[in-house]
Design a protein around this motif. Sequence first.
Motif, PDB file in Angstrom:
ATOM      1  N   LYS A   1      84.880 -69.984 -48.973  1.00 12.22           N
ATOM      2  CA  LYS A   1      86.035 -69.777 -48.107  1.00 12.22           C
ATOM      3  C   LYS A   1      86.234 -70.940 -47.143  1.00 12.22           C
ATOM      4  CE  LYS A   1      85.954 -64.733 -48.282  1.00 12.22           C
ATOM      5  NZ  LYS A   1      85.895 -63.459 -47.498  1.00 12.22           N
ATOM      6  N   GLY A   2      86.156 -72.146 -47.659  1.00  8.74           N
ATOM      7  CA  GLY A   2      86.378 -73.340 -46.862  1.00  8.74           C
ATOM      8  C   GLY A   2      85.161 -73.853 -46.132  1.00  8.74           C
ATOM      9  N   GLU A   3      84.044 -73.119 -46.160  1.00  5.32           N
ATOM     10  CA  GLU A   3      82.809 -73.561 -45.506  1.00  5.32           C
ATOM     11  C   GLU A   3      81.824 -74.079 -46.541  1.00  5.32           C
ATOM     12  OE1 GLU A   3      81.230 -71.503 -41.800  1.00  5.32           O
ATOM     13  OE2 GLU A   3      82.178 -69.831 -42.851  1.00  5.32           O
ATOM     14  N   LEU A   4      81.158 -75.153 -46.175  1.00  7.03           N
ATOM     15  CA  LEU A   4      80.146 -75.710 -47.058  1.00  7.03           C
ATOM     16  C   LEU A   4      78.911 -74.808 -47.067  1.00  7.03           C
ATOM     17  CD1 LEU A   4      80.360 -79.499 -46.120  1.00  7.03           C
ATOM     18  CD2 LEU A   4      81.415 -78.327 -48.061  1.00  7.03           C
ATOM     19  N   VAL A   5      78.328 -74.649 -48.230  1.00  5.33           N
ATOM     20  CA  VAL A   5      77.129 -73.826 -48.400  1.00  5.33           C
ATOM     21  C   VAL A   5      75.918 -74.752 -48.443  1.00  5.33           C
ATOM     22  CG1 VAL A   5      75.933 -72.152 -49.841  1.00  5.33           C
ATOM     23  CG2 VAL A   5      78.433 -72.075 -49.639  1.00  5.33           C
ATOM     24  N   TYR A   6      74.931 -74.469 -47.553  1.00  5.72           N
ATOM     25  CA  TYR A   6      73.725 -75.285 -47.461  1.00  5.72           C
ATOM     26  C   TYR A   6      72.504 -74.478 -47.889  1.00  5.72           C
ATOM     27  CZ  TYR A   6      76.687 -78.284 -44.550  1.00  5.72           C
ATOM     28  OH  TYR A   6      77.694 -79.081 -44.078  1.00  5.72           O
ATOM     29  N   ARG A   7      71.426 -75.186 -48.060  1.00  5.33           N
ATOM     30  CA  ARG A   7      70.164 -74.516 -48.356  1.00  5.33           C
ATOM     31  C   ARG A   7      69.574 -73.922 -47.081  1.00  5.33           C
ATOM     32  NH1 ARG A   7      66.641 -78.426 -52.410  1.00  5.33           N
ATOM     33  NH2 ARG A   7      68.083 -78.396 -54.186  1.00  5.33           N
ATOM     34  N   ARG A   8      68.977 -72.762 -47.222  1.00  2.37           N
ATOM     35  CA  ARG A   8      68.333 -72.137 -46.068  1.00  2.37           C
ATOM     36  C   ARG A   8      67.152 -72.981 -45.578  1.00  2.37           C
ATOM     37  NH1 ARG A   8      69.466 -68.393 -42.258  1.00  2.37           N
ATOM     38  NH2 ARG A   8      70.496 -67.106 -43.857  1.00  2.37           N
ATOM     39  N   SER A   9      66.516 -73.739 -46.465  1.00  4.72           N
ATOM     40  CA  SER A   9      65.382 -74.572 -46.070  1.00  4.72           C
ATOM     41  C   SER A   9      65.790 -75.726 -45.164  1.00  4.72           C
ATOM     42  CB  SER A   9      64.679 -75.132 -47.310  1.00  4.72           C
ATOM     43  OG  SER A   9      65.585 -75.869 -48.115  1.00  4.72           O
ATOM     44  N   ASP A  10      67.102 -76.046 -45.099  1.00  7.83           N
ATOM     45  CA  ASP A  10      67.581 -77.110 -44.223  1.00  7.83           C
ATOM     46  C   ASP A  10      67.919 -76.607 -42.832  1.00  7.83           C
ATOM     47  OD1 ASP A  10      67.347 -79.113 -46.118  1.00  7.83           O
ATOM     48  OD2 ASP A  10      69.330 -78.720 -46.964  1.00  7.83           O
ATOM     49  N   VAL A  11      67.670 -75.346 -42.544  1.00 10.96           N
ATOM     50  CA  VAL A  11      67.947 -74.754 -41.236  1.00 10.96           C
ATOM     51  C   VAL A  11      66.659 -74.706 -40.430  1.00 10.96           C
ATOM     52  CG1 VAL A  11      68.796 -72.724 -40.001  1.00 10.96           C
ATOM     53  CG2 VAL A  11      69.839 -73.390 -42.181  1.00 10.96           C
ATOM     54  N   SER A  12      66.722 -75.110 -39.191  1.00 13.05           N
ATOM     55  CA  SER A  12      65.568 -75.057 -38.292  1.00 13.05           C
ATOM     56  C   SER A  12      66.029 -74.609 -36.912  1.00 13.05           C
ATOM     57  CB  SER A  12      64.868 -76.419 -38.207  1.00 13.05           C
ATOM     58  OG  SER A  12      65.758 -77.396 -37.703  1.00 13.05           O
ATOM     59  N   THR A  13      65.071 -74.292 -36.062  1.00 14.15           N
ATOM     60  CA  THR A  13      65.358 -73.809 -34.715  1.00 14.15           C
ATOM     61  C   THR A  13      65.302 -74.963 -33.741  1.00 14.15           C
ATOM     62  OG1 THR A  13      64.411 -71.644 -35.230  1.00 14.15           O
ATOM     63  CG2 THR A  13      64.681 -72.189 -32.916  1.00 14.15           C
ATOM     64  N   ALA A  14      66.345 -75.093 -32.939  1.00 13.83           N
ATOM     65  CA  ALA A  14      66.399 -76.131 -31.912  1.00 13.83           C
ATOM     66  C   ALA A  14      65.931 -75.545 -30.580  1.00 13.83           C
ATOM     67  CB  ALA A  14      67.817 -76.681 -31.779  1.00 13.83           C
ATOM     68  N   LEU A  15      65.177 -76.336 -29.824  1.00 14.82           N
ATOM     69  CA  LEU A  15      64.627 -75.884 -28.554  1.00 14.82           C
ATOM     70  C   LEU A  15      64.926 -76.900 -27.462  1.00 14.82           C
ATOM     71  CD1 LEU A  15      61.087 -74.751 -29.781  1.00 14.82           C
ATOM     72  CD2 LEU A  15      63.079 -73.297 -29.419  1.00 14.82           C
ATOM     73  N   LYS A  16      64.748 -76.455 -26.228  1.00 16.56           N
ATOM     74  CA  LYS A  16      64.892 -77.368 -25.096  1.00 16.56           C
ATOM     75  C   LYS A  16      63.703 -78.330 -25.066  1.00 16.56           C
ATOM     76  CE  LYS A  16      65.373 -74.119 -22.007  1.00 16.56           C
ATOM     77  NZ  LYS A  16      65.616 -73.449 -20.702  1.00 16.56           N
ATOM     78  N   ALA A  17      63.855 -79.408 -24.327  1.00 15.04           N
ATOM     79  CA  ALA A  17      62.813 -80.438 -24.304  1.00 15.04           C
ATOM     80  C   ALA A  17      61.491 -79.872 -23.796  1.00 15.04           C
ATOM     81  CB  ALA A  17      63.265 -81.605 -23.428  1.00 15.04           C
ATOM     82  N   LYS A  18      61.537 -79.019 -22.777  1.00 17.36           N
ATOM     83  CA  LYS A  18      60.291 -78.457 -22.250  1.00 17.36           C
ATOM     84  C   LYS A  18      59.690 -77.447 -23.217  1.00 17.36           C
ATOM     85  CE  LYS A  18      58.206 -76.406 -18.170  1.00 17.36           C
ATOM     86  NZ  LYS A  18      58.411 -75.915 -16.785  1.00 17.36           N
ATOM     87  N   GLN A  19      60.517 -76.699 -23.921  1.00 19.77           N
ATOM     88  CA  GLN A  19      59.992 -75.712 -24.868  1.00 19.77           C
ATOM     89  C   GLN A  19      59.266 -76.387 -26.025  1.00 19.77           C
ATOM     90  OE1 GLN A  19      63.548 -73.502 -25.836  1.00 19.77           O
ATOM     91  NE2 GLN A  19      63.150 -71.967 -24.255  1.00 19.77           N
TER      92      GLN A  19
END
Length: 346
Positions: free
Chosen positions: A129-147
């Motif tokens: 539906k107009g959105e690109l489909v990616y692999r789930r393995s390419d997803v990661s969690t972003a955190l703050k610098a201190k975290q």
Amino acid sequence: EWFKSSLKRLNNHFRPTTHSNDSPTKRESKKSPVRSVTKVKGSNGKMVEVLELESSDDEDKKPAAKRADEFDDHAIDEKEELEDNTAQEVIPKSKAAFKSNPFYVIPSVLNSKEVLHPDARKRICGVFKGELVYRRSDVSTALKAKQWLYEGRKVKDSELQKAVKKVKARKKPKKQGFQALESYGITESAQDEAIALLDEKKDASEDDNMDNLYGIWQTDSWTPPYVSPSDPIPTNEFKNVEKDLLNPGLTHMEQPRLAGIARKLGIPYAPCMLGFERHGGRGTPLIRGIVVHDHNVGLIREASIEWESHVVEKERSERRKQVLRKWKRLVVGLLTKERLEREYGD
């Protein structure tokens, strides 16, 4: 006679069977299960033959242990099978199915802290539906610098100005109690000028209420730096040390009343924060124990033992004085009562 017949049947039982089609060499290679025959004197005085049989060959029948290369081949086969399953997995046909799909994902179903790897566009799997489909393995969690420091990683200096994502910062709780207004003692015109100045500052600092998040590819492995005995104890902005970020060369001592002992001995120390406790929906820092240099641990422990013995002796002395005071009050009361009865009694 009975023993001889039993021995004969036993030998016949263990004698390997031969077949007509077996070669003589094969028959000769088979060994008898009887290793040796020993004659011993029995309890009735007669000589008895004792058979010593060969050990069981169950161990020979056990499967041989797998070699390291066999395990490696098995792991490779599993990886190839997983890749084949991923390739054969059908792309979901609904947005809700993407949220729980273990192989594919679209950007619109990611939560506020999930990000795509920069190289994810090289592995696009399709379009939904107009959105690109990616692999789930390419997803990661972003955190703050201190975290990231709590995860044993640190954001690179060159990446601090390149946050992969910005999210709205959590509002700080309002201070309780009386708060004096900053507008006290100024005129209406001066107040209007102050408001206009605040509006200008607000436009210039729109990002103050946003948190910068960084991906794992923007970080490097990190450990707290070593603190030598001559270095001061590093503390945070609240003048304490977080136990999760304790530097090598420092030791956390959790016994009570150590801060006063270290202060009297002139030993540098800092309070240790173990974490946060929840009270009424708000996080309260949990401070317990102190942090000192490694070479001062033994001195503080010895001083703590001496201090504890001194406190125990002092408490015992105070308790003894209190008991004597109560006994004195009781005796004085009895003597007073006896005197009053003697002087004013019937």
